[in-house]
Scaffold this active site. Structure first.
Site, PDB file in Angstrom:
ATOM      1  N   GLU A 231      42.125  65.817  40.180  1.00  0.00           N
ATOM      2  CA  GLU A 231      41.323  66.302  41.312  1.00  0.00           C
ATOM      3  C   GLU A 231      41.458  65.254  42.402  1.00  0.00           C
ATOM      4  O   GLU A 231      40.824  64.196  42.335  1.00  0.00           O
ATOM      5  CB  GLU A 231      39.853  66.441  40.911  1.00  0.00           C
ATOM      6  CG  GLU A 231      39.593  67.425  39.794  1.00  0.00           C
ATOM      7  CD  GLU A 231      39.700  68.874  40.233  1.00  0.00           C
ATOM      8  OE1 GLU A 231      40.042  69.133  41.397  1.00  0.00           O
ATOM      9  OE2 GLU A 231      39.470  69.749  39.384  1.00  0.00           O
ATOM     10  N   CYS A 265      35.269  65.142  48.765  1.00  0.00           N
ATOM     11  CA  CYS A 265      36.624  65.700  48.823  1.00  0.00           C
ATOM     12  C   CYS A 265      36.607  67.071  49.484  1.00  0.00           C
ATOM     13  O   CYS A 265      37.574  67.462  50.114  1.00  0.00           O
ATOM     14  CB  CYS A 265      37.205  65.781  47.416  1.00  0.00           C
ATOM     15  SG  CYS A 265      36.096  66.582  46.262  1.00  0.00           S
TER      16      CYS A 265
HETATM   17  P1  NAP Z   1      40.474  55.820  44.053  1.00  0.00           P
HETATM   18  O1  NAP Z   1      40.716  54.523  44.685  1.00  0.00           O
HETATM   19  O2  NAP Z   1      41.626  56.627  43.623  1.00  0.00           O
HETATM   20  O3  NAP Z   1      39.490  55.550  42.809  1.00  0.00           O
HETATM   21  C1  NAP Z   1      39.136  56.558  41.914  1.00  0.00           C
HETATM   22  C2  NAP Z   1      39.162  55.997  40.501  1.00  0.00           C
HETATM   23  O4  NAP Z   1      40.513  55.687  40.152  1.00  0.00           O
HETATM   24  C3  NAP Z   1      38.383  54.697  40.339  1.00  0.00           C
HETATM   25  O5  NAP Z   1      37.808  54.669  39.059  1.00  0.00           O
HETATM   26  C4  NAP Z   1      39.453  53.642  40.476  1.00  0.00           C
HETATM   27  O6  NAP Z   1      39.105  52.417  39.874  1.00  0.00           O
HETATM   28  C5  NAP Z   1      40.612  54.307  39.765  1.00  0.00           C
HETATM   29  N1  NAP Z   1      41.930  53.870  40.185  1.00  0.00           N
HETATM   30  C6  NAP Z   1      42.326  53.416  41.397  1.00  0.00           C
HETATM   31  N2  NAP Z   1      43.645  53.160  41.393  1.00  0.00           N
HETATM   32  C7  NAP Z   1      44.090  53.441  40.152  1.00  0.00           C
HETATM   33  C8  NAP Z   1      45.372  53.377  39.510  1.00  0.00           C
HETATM   34  N3  NAP Z   1      46.456  52.985  40.161  1.00  0.00           N
HETATM   35  N4  NAP Z   1      45.464  53.747  38.229  1.00  0.00           N
HETATM   36  C9  NAP Z   1      44.374  54.165  37.555  1.00  0.00           C
HETATM   37  N5  NAP Z   1      43.141  54.250  38.092  1.00  0.00           N
HETATM   38  C10 NAP Z   1      43.006  53.909  39.375  1.00  0.00           C
HETATM   39  O7  NAP Z   1      39.635  56.806  44.965  1.00  0.00           O
HETATM   40  P2  NAP Z   1      38.498  56.418  45.999  1.00  0.00           P
HETATM   41  O8  NAP Z   1      39.158  56.075  47.276  1.00  0.00           O
HETATM   42  O9  NAP Z   1      37.539  55.462  45.424  1.00  0.00           O
HETATM   43  O10 NAP Z   1      37.788  57.866  46.086  1.00  0.00           O
HETATM   44  C11 NAP Z   1      37.981  58.724  47.100  1.00  0.00           C
HETATM   45  C12 NAP Z   1      39.085  59.735  46.821  1.00  0.00           C
HETATM   46  O11 NAP Z   1      38.717  60.592  45.751  1.00  0.00           O
HETATM   47  C13 NAP Z   1      39.296  60.644  48.010  1.00  0.00           C
HETATM   48  O12 NAP Z   1      40.650  60.866  48.209  1.00  0.00           O
HETATM   49  C14 NAP Z   1      38.611  61.925  47.593  1.00  0.00           C
HETATM   50  O13 NAP Z   1      39.047  63.082  48.237  1.00  0.00           O
HETATM   51  C15 NAP Z   1      38.908  61.931  46.142  1.00  0.00           C
HETATM   52  N6  NAP Z   1      37.985  62.830  45.448  1.00  0.00           N
HETATM   53  C16 NAP Z   1      38.454  64.018  44.977  1.00  0.00           C
HETATM   54  C17 NAP Z   1      37.598  64.905  44.352  1.00  0.00           C
HETATM   55  C18 NAP Z   1      38.084  66.222  43.820  1.00  0.00           C
HETATM   56  O14 NAP Z   1      37.379  66.827  43.009  1.00  0.00           O
HETATM   57  N7  NAP Z   1      39.246  66.715  44.202  1.00  0.00           N
HETATM   58  C19 NAP Z   1      36.257  64.570  44.206  1.00  0.00           C
HETATM   59  C20 NAP Z   1      35.808  63.362  44.722  1.00  0.00           C
HETATM   60  C21 NAP Z   1      36.692  62.497  45.333  1.00  0.00           C
HETATM   61  P3  NAP Z   1      38.585  51.159  40.750  1.00  0.00           P
HETATM   62  O15 NAP Z   1      37.325  51.570  41.407  1.00  0.00           O
HETATM   63  O16 NAP Z   1      38.410  50.092  39.749  1.00  0.00           O
HETATM   64  O17 NAP Z   1      39.680  50.886  41.749  1.00  0.00           O
END
Ligand code: NAP
Length: 460
Positions: A231, A265
């Protein structure tokens, strides 16, 4: 990123947490695997009972948990209370409907030469959930409730800035009576996700978050041949046609773009307005965005709190500065609020073009882009040219326009005359770079189940 609770209101670290050691991670993986071997044999009635207990506990602790969420990621307390109530509903929904979703589905025995044939849905084991901070309880709950009801075991790697909410979830399921190890939180950094996902005891993963994180997890899961649900981001369109009441549409447009301080999102992020009502829409939308109260999220009078992280605000600033430097106009907002904390005001931009980064990507903050279009077809052409396809929103009283929208829009969800949101009752998910697979409803539950085909021949 350090694992810590940091106040988005002041920028000060409230509490640091140590990552678990390699030995602790090994014991948690061993416990999860042992637990999966027996938990899968529990009855649906037992699982439903534990889910209902969790709902009751959460309801009793709702105010404390809501305040914790607001403290950790800055959403308004009002929004946090709504999030907690939604989790209670989600838990009860899967307790009530889960048994029905898990029933065997009979097939046509005669046409396959059998006495009886059916599909039976069985749990697959330990599933890793990598979750974001923006709806810190709901994102994790919408994985956990169906997964535990299905008989799977969950490991949660939550975002590093919401450790207390992550630990609360582990405690909640433990106190609800689920057997030991059925749901565990792993306080680990993102770089340790690979080790967990490659471990043979973990059979699948779900990730909600950014595109780079999704790509990394999907690559590893692909190499390991493990099922994954993604997602990812969205830059959802909000299309307004002339048959719509402009007052109503602008009220919802404001809500759509500022919900969760603009960090959802499925926030409407790009607004396409028919030229016949564009002036009226813009005038009201800008006035209503500018009238919102930005401030302390604990205060009931606040509409928009701070962004959750310092880097998140830097990203939003960079997108807006890039667009304005290339010719976009900020009709309201457009600059950070000075002072402590990571506040960014509701902002409305016009004149966004393909030369600007925000045209192709996702702005995770209260920044709206508004375009004037001459028809629904023109709006859909721009919308479908975007790499994301999560939600989409149309405002129209015209049946032909609604049909065209449903048929043509490239998105996982199409909402008409109502704001895009998630409900446990209906599927949630995207297409294109917004990810694949579905959460919620019966579809979400079955993503992590073995749909086993059973064929039984005639007795001799
Ligand atoms: P993010 O940086 O991707 O973080 C999300 C999760 O992934 C965190 O637990 C993070 O851990 C982990 N993570 C980060 N890089 C990783 C990697 N290379 N390998 C494995 N895990 C990894 O996302 P964000 O910026 O915090 O959140 C916002 C994003 O989420 C936006 O793009 C939003 O649209 C999306 N989102 C999508 C939905 C949906 O249902 N489609 C819902 C909500 C949010 P750490 O915190 O330790 O870095």
């Amino acid at each position: 990123m350090a694992i810590a609770t940091t106040s988005p209101v002041t920028g000060e670290v409230i509490k640091y947490f140590d990552e678990i050691t390699p030995e602790q991670l090994e014991s948690k993986l061993a416990l999860a695997a042992a637990s999966a071997a027996t938990y899968r044999l529990t009855t649906v009635q037992e699982r439903a009972g534990w889910l209902n207990n969790a709902a009751d506990h959460l309801e009793e602790e709702a105010e404390v948990v809501s305040r914790l969420i607001t403290k950790e990621m800055g959403k308004t307390l009002r929004a946090a209370r709504e999030e907690v109530a939604k989790c209670v509903h989600g838990l009860r929904f899967y307790a009530a409907e889960g048994p029905r979703f898990l029933e065997d589905v009979p097939g046509n025995a005669k046409s396959v030469g059998a006495k009886r044939t059916f599909v039976t849905y069985q749990p697959i084991g330990v599933v890793l959930a990598v979750m974001p901070w923006n709806l810190p309880l709901w994102q994790a709950m919408r994985f956990a409730a169906p997964a535990l009801m299905a008989g799977n075991v969950g490991l949660l790697k939550h975002a590093s800035n919401v450790p207390q909410t992550a630990l609360y979830m582990e405690r909640l399921f433990h106190e609800a009576g689920f057997p030991d190890g059925v749901f565990q939180t792993l306080l680990i950094s993102a770089r340790r996700v690979e080790q967990v996902l490659r471990d043979d005891r973990v059979v699948a993963a779900t990730l909600t978050g950014s595109e780079p994180a999704g790509r990394s997890v999907a690559t590893i899961a692909g190499e390991e041949i493990k099922k994954v649900v993604l997602e990812l981001g969205g830059s959802d369109p909000f299309i307004v046609m002339p048959s719509t009441d402009v007052d109503r549409a602008t009220d919802v447009a404001v809500q759509a773009r500022t919900l969760n301080n603009g960090q959802s999102c499925i926030n409407g992020k790009r607004f396409f307005v028919h030229e016949d009502i564009a002036d009226a829409f813009l005038e009201k939308f800008v006035a209503k965005m500018g009238a919102l109260t930005v401030g302390d999220p604990m205060d009931d009078a606040t509409d928009v709190g701070p962004l959750a992280t310092e880097s998140g605000r830097l990203d939003v600033e960079a997108y807006v500065d890039d667009a304005v430097s290339k010719g976009a106009t900020a009709l309201v907002g457009g600059h950070r609020l000075e002072g402590p904390g990571w506040f960014y005001p509701p902002t409305v931009l016009t004149g966004v073009t393909p030369e600007m980064k925000m045209y192709h990507e996702e702005v995770f903050g209260p920044v709206a882009q508004v375009w004037t279009v001459t028809s629904l077809e023109e709006a859909l052409e721009i919308v479908n040219g975007h790499p994301y396809g999560l939600g989409s929103n149309l405002w129209s009283e015209d049946e032909a326009e609604r049909e065209l929208f449903v048929r043509d829009v490239q998105s996982g969800m199409a909402f008409i005359n109502g704001n895009t949101t998630s409900y446990p009752e209906i599927p949630f998910g995207g297409v294109k770079r917004s990810g694949y697979g579905r959460e919620l409803s019966d579809l979400g539950m079955r993503e992590f189940m073995n749909a086993k085909t059973v064929w039984i021949g005639e007795d001799a």
